[in-house]
Motif scaffolding. Sequence first.
Motif, mmCIF file in Angstrom:
data_model
loop_
_atom_site.group_PDB
_atom_site.id
_atom_site.type_symbol
_atom_site.label_atom_id
_atom_site.label_comp_id
_atom_site.label_asym_id
_atom_site.label_seq_id
_atom_site.Cartn_x
_atom_site.Cartn_y
_atom_site.Cartn_z
ATOM 1 N N LEU A 1 2.598 5.570 12.258
ATOM 2 C CA LEU A 1 2.033 4.479 11.466
ATOM 3 C C LEU A 1 2.214 3.155 12.200
ATOM 4 N N ARG A 2 3.388 2.938 12.772
ATOM 5 C CA ARG A 2 3.654 1.698 13.510
ATOM 6 C C ARG A 2 2.639 1.529 14.648
ATOM 7 N N GLU A 3 2.429 2.583 15.429
ATOM 8 C CA GLU A 3 1.486 2.521 16.552
ATOM 9 C C GLU A 3 0.067 2.237 16.070
ATOM 10 N N LYS A 4 -0.356 2.890 14.992
ATOM 11 C CA LYS A 4 -1.705 2.674 14.461
ATOM 12 C C LYS A 4 -1.885 1.222 14.014
ATOM 13 N N VAL B 1 0.886 -1.158 0.000
ATOM 14 C CA VAL B 1 0.000 0.000 0.000
ATOM 15 C C VAL B 1 0.926 1.210 0.000
ATOM 16 N N LEU B 2 0.872 1.982 -1.071
ATOM 17 C CA LEU B 2 1.874 3.011 -1.339
ATOM 18 C C LEU B 2 1.259 4.357 -1.677
ATOM 19 N N TYR B 3 1.829 5.397 -1.091
ATOM 20 C CA TYR B 3 1.548 6.751 -1.552
ATOM 21 C C TYR B 3 2.894 7.355 -1.941
ATOM 22 N N SER B 4 3.066 7.670 -3.218
ATOM 23 C CA SER B 4 4.310 8.252 -3.711
ATOM 24 C C SER B 4 3.943 9.364 -4.679
ATOM 25 N N GLY C 1 6.561 15.989 7.236
ATOM 26 C CA GLY C 1 6.465 16.511 8.595
ATOM 27 C C GLY C 1 6.674 15.436 9.645
ATOM 28 N N GLU C 2 7.666 14.594 9.443
ATOM 29 C CA GLU C 2 8.064 13.528 10.366
ATOM 30 C C GLU C 2 7.044 12.406 10.520
ATOM 31 N N LYS C 3 6.235 12.183 9.478
ATOM 32 C CA LYS C 3 5.300 11.052 9.512
ATOM 33 C C LYS C 3 4.946 10.660 8.074
ATOM 34 N N HIS C 4 4.341 9.475 7.944
ATOM 35 C CA HIS C 4 3.890 9.015 6.636
ATOM 36 C C HIS C 4 2.755 9.902 6.127
ATOM 37 N N HIS C 5 2.463 9.796 4.846
ATOM 38 C CA HIS C 5 1.417 10.610 4.232
ATOM 39 C C HIS C 5 0.068 10.363 4.921
ATOM 40 N N ILE C 6 -0.729 11.391 5.018
ATOM 41 C CA ILE C 6 -2.019 11.339 5.712
ATOM 42 C C ILE C 6 -2.950 10.271 5.139
ATOM 43 N N SER C 7 -2.895 10.013 3.838
ATOM 44 C CA SER C 7 -3.784 9.002 3.249
ATOM 45 C C SER C 7 -3.475 7.607 3.796
ATOM 46 N N LEU C 8 -2.202 7.337 4.080
ATOM 47 C CA LEU C 8 -1.802 6.052 4.657
ATOM 48 C C LEU C 8 -2.237 5.977 6.121
ATOM 49 N N LEU C 9 -2.066 7.075 6.837
ATOM 50 C CA LEU C 9 -2.469 7.126 8.249
ATOM 51 C C LEU C 9 -3.985 6.995 8.386
ATOM 52 N N ASP C 10 -4.727 7.636 7.480
ATOM 53 C CA ASP C 10 -6.189 7.527 7.499
ATOM 54 C C ASP C 10 -6.628 6.084 7.229
ATOM 55 N N LEU C 11 -5.962 5.420 6.275
ATOM 56 C CA LEU C 11 -6.278 4.024 5.994
ATOM 57 C C LEU C 11 -6.027 3.173 7.242
ATOM 58 N N ALA C 12 -4.915 3.399 7.906
ATOM 59 C CA ALA C 12 -4.585 2.635 9.120
ATOM 60 C C ALA C 12 -5.673 2.810 10.175
ATOM 61 N N ILE D 1 0.866 -3.536 -6.097
ATOM 62 C CA ILE D 1 0.999 -2.215 -5.485
ATOM 63 C C ILE D 1 -0.325 -1.487 -5.670
ATOM 64 N N LYS D 2 -0.855 -0.977 -4.581
ATOM 65 C CA LYS D 2 -2.099 -0.204 -4.609
ATOM 66 C C LYS D 2 -1.913 1.072 -3.787
ATOM 67 N N THR D 3 -2.650 2.106 -4.149
ATOM 68 C CA THR D 3 -2.648 3.322 -3.332
ATOM 69 C C THR D 3 -3.685 3.145 -2.227
ATOM 70 N N PRO D 4 -3.619 3.946 -1.178
ATOM 71 C CA PRO D 4 -4.639 3.852 -0.126
ATOM 72 C C PRO D 4 -6.061 4.026 -0.670
ATOM 73 N N ARG D 5 -6.226 4.826 -1.719
ATOM 74 C CA ARG D 5 -7.556 5.038 -2.311
ATOM 75 C C ARG D 5 -8.040 3.834 -3.114
ATOM 76 N N GLN D 6 -7.113 2.997 -3.569
ATOM 77 C CA GLN D 6 -7.477 1.854 -4.408
ATOM 78 C C GLN D 6 -7.837 0.608 -3.606
ATOM 79 N N ILE D 7 -7.669 0.647 -2.311
ATOM 80 C CA ILE D 7 -7.887 -0.557 -1.506
ATOM 81 C C ILE D 7 -8.866 -0.257 -0.372
ATOM 82 N N SER D 8 -9.766 -1.181 -0.140
ATOM 83 C CA SER D 8 -10.665 -1.024 1.005
ATOM 84 C C SER D 8 -10.058 -1.811 2.168
ATOM 85 N N PRO D 9 -10.233 -1.331 3.380
ATOM 86 C CA PRO D 9 -9.634 -2.010 4.538
ATOM 87 C C PRO D 9 -9.983 -3.501 4.612
#
Length: 177
Positions: free
Chosen positions: A111-114, A19-22, A68-79, A43-51
């Motif tokens: 991301l790890r904690e989520k 699951v990639l955001y680039s 800003g010292e974290k993964h992209h928000i779309s990945l965090l939202d998916l988590a 390889i899928k983007t967070p928008r292309q995959i349902s949980p």
Amino acid sequence: MAEKKPIPNVVLPMKSLLVLYSYHHNNTEKIANVFAKVLDAQIKTPRQISPEKLQGYSLIGFGSGIYGEKHHISLLDLADKLPQVTNKKAFIFSTSAIMGKAKVAQDHSLLREKLQSKGYMIVDEFSCKGFNTNSFLKLFGGMNKGRPNVEDLKDAEEFAQNLKQNLQKKMKAKPKA
């Protein structure tokens, strides 16, 4: 009539997903492409995959550049939307302007904690430098031009090979019911 032979202990192939955001310079996508080749992963983007669809995979890699010292928000939202699981194997990866063991650990921490809070077992983590032209850096031609480079991609391939071998060993060692 043919003689029946015992069925050998067969290890099912690992089904992997990345699951990639680039975005900016596709730094993280370059790394993900290496992982995908070694792990035979989609390889899928967070928008292309349902949980819910993640349940069908035995290994999931979650990665993006660091913002800003974290993964992209779309990945965090998916988590945040992931259902609870029990010891599903995952790994985390990223590209970033600044490296260092403590820096990467901090960048990956949210991301790890989520993921861990949802029951994911983080089996490993990978990060390398990426070309960065954010903010004022674009005025000076950017930082880490040419990264990830050939050596970074070689490191990514080695990481994925080791990950695959370690997981296959564990799958083989697991007693069948």
